[in-house]
Design a protein around this motif. Structure first.
Motif, PDB file in Angstrom:
ATOM      1  N   THR A  12       7.842   1.718  -0.045  1.00 35.01           N
ATOM      2  CA  THR A  12       6.586   1.156   0.468  1.00 35.01           C
ATOM      3  C   THR A  12       5.884   0.340  -0.608  1.00 35.01           C
ATOM      4  OG1 THR A  12       6.371   3.103   1.892  1.00 35.01           O
ATOM      5  CG2 THR A  12       4.427   1.708   1.611  1.00 35.01           C
ATOM      6  N   THR A  14       3.095  -3.241  -1.133  1.00 30.11           N
ATOM      7  CA  THR A  14       2.264  -4.325  -0.606  1.00 30.11           C
ATOM      8  C   THR A  14       2.506  -5.561  -1.462  1.00 30.11           C
ATOM      9  OG1 THR A  14       0.525  -2.865   0.261  1.00 30.11           O
ATOM     10  CG2 THR A  14      -0.091  -5.145  -0.207  1.00 30.11           C
ATOM     11  N   LEU A  23       3.381  -5.585   4.053  1.00 28.05           N
ATOM     12  CA  LEU A  23       3.639  -4.173   3.765  1.00 28.05           C
ATOM     13  C   LEU A  23       5.077  -3.855   4.128  1.00 28.05           C
ATOM     14  CD1 LEU A  23       2.453  -1.354   2.985  1.00 28.05           C
ATOM     15  CD2 LEU A  23       1.862  -1.086   5.419  1.00 28.05           C
ATOM     16  N   PRO A  26       6.418   1.232   5.575  1.00 29.92           N
ATOM     17  CA  PRO A  26       5.316   2.150   5.262  1.00 29.92           C
ATOM     18  C   PRO A  26       5.686   3.614   5.509  1.00 29.92           C
ATOM     19  CG  PRO A  26       4.875   0.909   7.277  1.00 29.92           C
ATOM     20  CD  PRO A  26       6.071   0.287   6.655  1.00 29.92           C
ATOM     21  N   ALA A  50      -2.624  -4.514   6.451  1.00 33.24           N
ATOM     22  CA  ALA A  50      -1.597  -5.547   6.275  1.00 33.24           C
ATOM     23  C   ALA A  50      -1.692  -6.554   7.410  1.00 33.24           C
ATOM     24  CB  ALA A  50      -0.202  -4.913   6.261  1.00 33.24           C
ATOM     25  N   VAL A  53       4.082  -6.214   8.744  1.00 37.34           N
ATOM     26  CA  VAL A  53       4.866  -5.103   8.225  1.00 37.34           C
ATOM     27  C   VAL A  53       6.348  -5.451   8.382  1.00 37.34           C
ATOM     28  CG1 VAL A  53       5.475  -2.677   8.537  1.00 37.34           C
ATOM     29  CG2 VAL A  53       3.107  -3.406   8.763  1.00 37.34           C
TER      30      VAL A  53
END
Length: 258
Positions: A12, A14, A23, A26, A50, A53
């Motif tokens: 995970t 960012t 992201l 997650p 975010a 993703v």
């Protein structure tokens, strides 16, 4: 605007580029089945903020439904092609997300970024006995920088050609158990991948976060050591690459082309 990468643990991260928050895979759980988080506090609520993703594959430590449920309504989620068939009810359970299924070669614009799906050498099934509907993927995020998120993968012959020229590589260097099977990178193989891809900067991920309950005394170096081992191997195989070994929640402005 400089590109910034934060590692929250496991796979995970960012990535903030061109005003867009990306992201990856997650996972915000203290415990997942037989795994428990052994290092680092759980990511703060801000980690779930975010614009898009990226889900690399359907294993539960990468496509984690309770973690995806924490994302804000309207968040876009790029998932491997076939996810809706392989994870029945995902759209019903997560109606607040905007899912887009992708396959290697697909390019998706997100704000001022372009996200390109690339192949990965890994079992992409939802469960060990699940149907083989969905590929495992990596992603290249192009904006002010080109950032490669490898997901879970082993080495494969066309890796450098598929990934292309990138500034930053987020590479898995370990796992969540004492042994890594086919379709994974350990610290040494990750350094070989680094030498092939030749980015300007690299960040090791997917290690030192989760470990099976009751296995603290079984090969504990496999939990603690992969990050530092990757740094050591990378210095030998890819000395021109700046390697940033982050702590959980730590962020870095990696070196990019100017």
């Amino acid at each position: 605007m400089p590109v910034e990468v934060t590692w929250w643990g496991h796979a995970t991260c960012t990535v903030e580029d061109s005003g867009v928050r990306v992201l990856t895979d997650p996972l915000f759980a203290r415990r997942l089945a037989h795994l428990r988080r052994r290092r680092g506090a759980l990511p703060p609520p801000g980690a779930a903020v975010a614009d898009v993703v990226l889900v690399s594959h359907l294993h539960a430590d990468h496509l984690h439904l309770p973690s995806l449920a924490r994302l804000a309504p309207g968040t876009r989620a790029l998932v491997p092609r076939g996810t809706a068939r392989s994870v029945p009810g995902i759209a019903r359970r997560l109606p607040h997300l905007r899912f887009t299924e992708v396959a290697p070669g697909d390019e998706i614009p997100v704000g001022d970024l372009v996200v390109r799906a690339v192949p990965a050498l890994h079992d992409g099934r939802r469960l060990p006995v699940g149907p083989r509907h969905s590929p495992a993927l990596g992603y290249v995020v192009s904006g002010e920088a080109r950032t490669y998120f490898a997901g879970d993968t082993g080495l494969f012959d066309t890796m450098a050609a598929e990934v292309g020229d990138v500034d930053v590589a987020l590479l898995p260097v370990g796992g969540w158990g004492p042994y890594l099977g086919h379709g994974h990178l350990d610290a040494g193989r990750a350094a070989e991948a680094l030498a092939r891809i030749a980015p300007r900067s690299a960040i090791p991920v997917h290690y030192g976060t989760y470990w099976p309950i009751g296995m603290d005394a079984v090969r504990p170096h496999e939990f603690h050591a992969p990050g530092q081992e990757f740094v050591r191997h990378a210095a030998r195989l890819a000395p021109a690459v700046a390697v940033h070994r982050l702590l959980h929640g730590e962020r870095v402005l990696p070196k990019v082309a100017r």
